[in-house]
Every structure is written in structure tokens, then in C-alpha cells.
Design a protein around this motif. Structure first.
Motif, short mmCIF file in Angstrom:
data_model
loop_
_atom_site.label_atom_id
_atom_site.label_comp_id
_atom_site.label_asym_id
_atom_site.label_seq_id
_atom_site.Cartn_x
_atom_site.Cartn_y
_atom_site.Cartn_z
N SER A 7 0.85 -1.19 0.00
CA SER A 7 0.00 0.00 0.00
C SER A 7 0.89 1.24 0.00
O SER A 7 1.67 1.44 0.93
N ILE A 8 0.77 2.02 -1.04
CA ILE A 8 1.51 3.29 -1.14
C ILE A 8 0.46 4.39 -1.11
O ILE A 8 -0.45 4.42 -1.94
N GLN A 9 0.56 5.24 -0.09
CA GLN A 9 -0.48 6.25 0.13
C GLN A 9 0.11 7.64 0.12
O GLN A 9 0.93 7.99 0.99
N GLN A 10 -0.31 8.41 -0.87
CA GLN A 10 -0.01 9.85 -0.95
C GLN A 10 1.47 10.15 -0.69
O GLN A 10 1.81 10.97 0.16
N VAL A 11 2.29 9.46 -1.43
CA VAL A 11 3.74 9.61 -1.23
C VAL A 11 4.30 10.73 -2.09
O VAL A 11 4.03 10.84 -3.28
N ALA A 12 5.09 11.58 -1.42
CA ALA A 12 5.91 12.57 -2.11
C ALA A 12 7.34 12.31 -1.71
O ALA A 12 7.62 12.00 -0.54
N HIS A 13 8.24 12.37 -2.70
CA HIS A 13 9.63 12.02 -2.40
C HIS A 13 10.56 12.72 -3.37
O HIS A 13 10.22 12.91 -4.54
N GLY A 64 3.88 10.77 3.24
CA GLY A 64 3.03 9.63 2.91
C GLY A 64 3.53 8.35 3.54
O GLY A 64 4.49 8.36 4.34
N THR A 65 2.87 7.25 3.19
CA THR A 65 3.22 5.97 3.81
C THR A 65 3.39 4.88 2.75
O THR A 65 2.70 4.88 1.72
N VAL A 66 4.29 3.96 3.05
CA VAL A 66 4.49 2.77 2.22
C VAL A 66 4.49 1.58 3.17
O VAL A 66 5.35 1.49 4.06
N PRO A 72 5.40 -0.69 7.95
CA PRO A 72 6.21 0.21 7.11
C PRO A 72 7.25 -0.60 6.33
O PRO A 72 7.96 -1.43 6.92
N ALA A 73 7.34 -0.35 5.03
CA ALA A 73 8.24 -1.16 4.20
C ALA A 73 9.68 -1.04 4.67
O ALA A 73 10.45 -2.01 4.60
N ASP A 74 10.07 0.14 5.17
CA ASP A 74 11.47 0.31 5.57
C ASP A 74 11.77 -0.38 6.90
O ASP A 74 12.93 -0.40 7.33
N ALA A 75 10.76 -0.96 7.54
CA ALA A 75 10.99 -1.74 8.77
C ALA A 75 11.06 -3.23 8.49
O ALA A 75 11.31 -4.03 9.40
N VAL A 76 10.85 -3.59 7.23
CA VAL A 76 10.88 -5.02 6.87
C VAL A 76 12.29 -5.36 6.39
O VAL A 76 12.79 -4.75 5.47
N ALA A 77 12.92 -6.30 7.05
CA ALA A 77 14.25 -6.73 6.60
C ALA A 77 14.22 -8.24 6.45
O ALA A 77 15.03 -8.95 7.03
N ASP A 78 13.24 -8.71 5.71
CA ASP A 78 13.00 -10.14 5.62
C ASP A 78 12.65 -10.46 4.16
O ASP A 78 11.63 -10.02 3.65
N TRP A 79 13.52 -11.21 3.50
CA TRP A 79 13.38 -11.49 2.07
C TRP A 79 12.14 -12.33 1.79
O TRP A 79 11.67 -12.39 0.67
N SER A 80 11.60 -13.00 2.78
CA SER A 80 10.36 -13.76 2.56
C SER A 80 9.15 -12.83 2.61
O SER A 80 8.05 -13.23 2.24
N VAL A 81 9.36 -11.60 3.07
CA VAL A 81 8.27 -10.62 3.07
C VAL A 81 8.40 -9.71 1.84
O VAL A 81 7.46 -9.56 1.06
N VAL A 82 9.56 -9.09 1.67
CA VAL A 82 9.80 -8.23 0.51
C VAL A 82 11.10 -8.65 -0.16
O VAL A 82 12.16 -8.65 0.48
N ALA A 83 11.02 -9.02 -1.42
CA ALA A 83 12.21 -9.40 -2.19
C ALA A 83 12.30 -8.53 -3.43
O ALA A 83 11.27 -8.08 -3.95
N VAL A 84 13.50 -8.28 -3.89
CA VAL A 84 13.72 -7.21 -4.86
C VAL A 84 14.65 -7.66 -6.00
O VAL A 84 15.63 -8.38 -5.75
N VAL A 85 14.34 -7.20 -7.20
CA VAL A 85 15.31 -7.23 -8.29
C VAL A 85 15.66 -5.78 -8.60
O VAL A 85 14.88 -5.07 -9.24
N PRO A 86 16.81 -5.29 -8.12
CA PRO A 86 17.20 -3.91 -8.44
C PRO A 86 17.50 -3.78 -9.93
O PRO A 86 17.81 -4.77 -10.60
N GLN A 87 17.42 -2.55 -10.44
CA GLN A 87 17.64 -2.34 -11.88
C GLN A 87 19.02 -2.85 -12.28
O GLN A 87 19.21 -3.33 -13.40
N GLN A 88 20.00 -2.79 -11.37
CA GLN A 88 21.34 -3.30 -11.71
C GLN A 88 21.62 -4.67 -11.10
O GLN A 88 22.78 -5.06 -10.93
N HIS A 89 20.55 -5.36 -10.72
CA HIS A 89 20.55 -6.78 -10.35
C HIS A 89 21.07 -7.09 -8.95
O HIS A 89 20.52 -7.94 -8.27
N GLY A 90 22.15 -6.44 -8.52
CA GLY A 90 22.61 -6.62 -7.14
C GLY A 90 23.03 -8.03 -6.79
O GLY A 90 22.88 -8.46 -5.65
#
Ligand SMILES: Nc1ncnc2c1ncn2[C@@H]1O[C@H](COP(=O)(O)OP(=O)(O)OP(=O)(O)O)[C@@H](O)[C@H]1O
Ligand SMILES: [Mg+2]
Length: 215
Positions: A7-13, A64-66, A72-90
Motif C-alpha cells: 500500500s503506497i499512500q499519498q507519497v511525495a519524495h 506519505g506511507t508505504v 512500514p516497508a522500511d521496517a521489513v528486513a525479511d526477504w520472505s516478506v519483501v524481495a527485490v530485483v534492483p535495476q542493476q541486479h545486485g
């Protein structure tokens, strides 16, 4: 309101301060429910990667909130919850394809054998799983990063341009794997210019200069 999935709500960044300040996202709201594949389209510089970084929890929104499953997404440090493919693969260049894919599972104490076999087959990686990442092509590295993101069947998978280095056949494979992940219950957010990925998405969100212009 926060629900399950992303859920991304009214985010400005933006970035920087004073004269060097860059406003990137303006009042952006979007959601990806469990089981939903949402594509984010938009020109270069429109804010797709910034949105991915926020969804991944790599950055904290200035306004805003994510959230992912209400946290909060920035409090999740668990790859089974949020996993990522960065644009440069990482990927970790010193490891093999297989170890890169399985690393999240090793860390979680989960047996990766079945998921590795399934993803390597689906993403045409079977011939190189034992090879060092440095000895694979950019397209193979990108598919390795996709496999790594999905090895734990995360609640949310965030993929930034995951088909940028693929030919038609491999785009179809990546798209099929993303559809499969959504069918298995992941929320999937994919930033992409690729109309072949838009075609398999449940929704395509268009970003233009940091604003959502259509849903
Ligand atoms: N750390 C940063 N500091 C300053 N400006 C930044 C930073 N990161 C991104 N930007 C700027 O924010 C805008 C959006 O960048 P972003 O990487 O989100 O775009 P994008 O839509 O992913 O583009 P592409 O399709 O080229 O990957 C760009 O104008 C970029 O120059
Ligand atoms: Mg980008």
C-alpha cells in the motif's frame, strides 16, 4: 488505509536540498494486493526506480506511507516478506548462480532445492547454475536475480526492469514466472517499459514526471 500486500499512500519524495533539490514523486498512491501483478510504466526519469526503492524499503518516503501487510516497508528486513530485483541486479559476483538464487533460503534456514529446480527450469538457467556469476551473460544475471527474488515466495516482489536484457523468448519466461508468483499469492510490483509484461499484468500504472496519470 493499510491492508494486505503493498500500500503506497499519498507519497511525495525527492532528493537533495536547496538549489539542487529534485522532486521525484508527487502524491503517488497505489496498491498491489496479494495475488496481483501490477506494472509501473513511464518514461526514463519518471520515478519508477524511486517508487521501487520505496516499496522495497530501501528508502523512507519524505511524505506519505508505504506499507507491506500493514508494516512500514522500511521496517521489513525479511526477504520472505519483501524481495527485490534492483535495476542493476545486485548479485554477489563472487558466488555461483545457484548460490545467489539460494542465498535468501540459506539465510532463512529453508531448503531451496525444489524452488531452485523449478525457477532454474522456468528461467532457462539450468545449464549454468554452478557457474560463477561473472562467467554468465547480463541476461542470465538478470534472470538469476529474478529467481533469487522469488525463491522464498515473498509476500511482495519488487522488480525493476526485469526484462531489460532479455530476448523475446526469455521475456516470455520472465513474464510467465511473474504471473506464476502472483498466482501463488505474492503481490508483484514490476517497473517496466516492456509491453509484453504489461500484457500479462492485472493493472498497468502510468507514471509521468512522478505523477500517476492513469490506473
Ligand atoms: N539519489 C538521487 N539524487 C538526485 N536525483 C535522483 C536520485 N535518484 C534519482 N534521481 C532523479 O529522480 C528522477 C527519477 O529517477 P528514477 O531512477 O526513479 O527514474 P526511472 O523512471 O526509474 O528511470 P529509468 O527508466 O531511466 O530507469 C530522475 O530525474 C533522476 O535523475
Ligand atoms: Mg529506473
Amino acid at each position: 488505509m493499510t491492508g494486505t500486500g503493498l500500500s503506497i499512500q499519498q507519497v511525495a519524495h525527492g532528493y537533495g536540498a536547496g538549489a539542487g533539490r529534485v522532486e521525484v514523486l508527487h502524491d503517488v498512491s497505489l496498491a498491489a494486493a496479494p495475488g496481483e501483478l501490477v506494472a509501473v510504466a513511464g518514461p526514463s526519469g519518471s520515478g519508477k526506480s524511486t517508487l521501487c526503492h520505496l516499496a522495497a524499503g530501501f528508502e523512507t518516503p519524505e511524505r506519505g506511507t508505504v506499507t507491506v501487510d500493514g508494516r512500514p516497508a522500511d521496517a521489513v528486513a525479511d526477504w520472505s516478506v519483501v524481495a527485490v530485483v534492483p535495476q542493476q541486479h545486485g548479485l554477489l559476483a563472487g558466488l555461483s548462480v545457484e548460490d545467489n538464487i539460494c542465498l535468501p533460503a540459506y539465510r532463512a534456514g529453508v531448503d531451496p532445492v525444489a524452488a531452485l529446480a523449478r525457477l532454474a527450469e522456468a528461467l532457462d538457467l539450468g545449464a549454468f547454475t554452478r557457474r560463477g556469476v561473472r562467467e554468465t551473460s547480463l541476461g542470465e544475471q538478470q534472470r538469476t536475480a529474478v529467481a533469487r527474488a522469488l525463491v522464498l515466495a515473498p509476500r511482495l516482489a519488487v522488480l525493476d526492469e526485469p526484462t531489460g536484457h532479455q530476448d523475446d523468448d526469455h521475456v516470455a519466461q520472465v513474464a510467465a514466472v511473474l504471473v506464476g508468483a502472483a498466482h501463488a499469492g505474492s503481490a508483484v510490483l514490476v517497473a517496466t517499459h516492456d509491453s509484453r509484461v504489461w500484457e500479462v499484468a492485472d493493472r498497468v500504472v502510468h507514471l509521468d514526471e512522478g505523477r500517476v496519470t492513469a490506473l
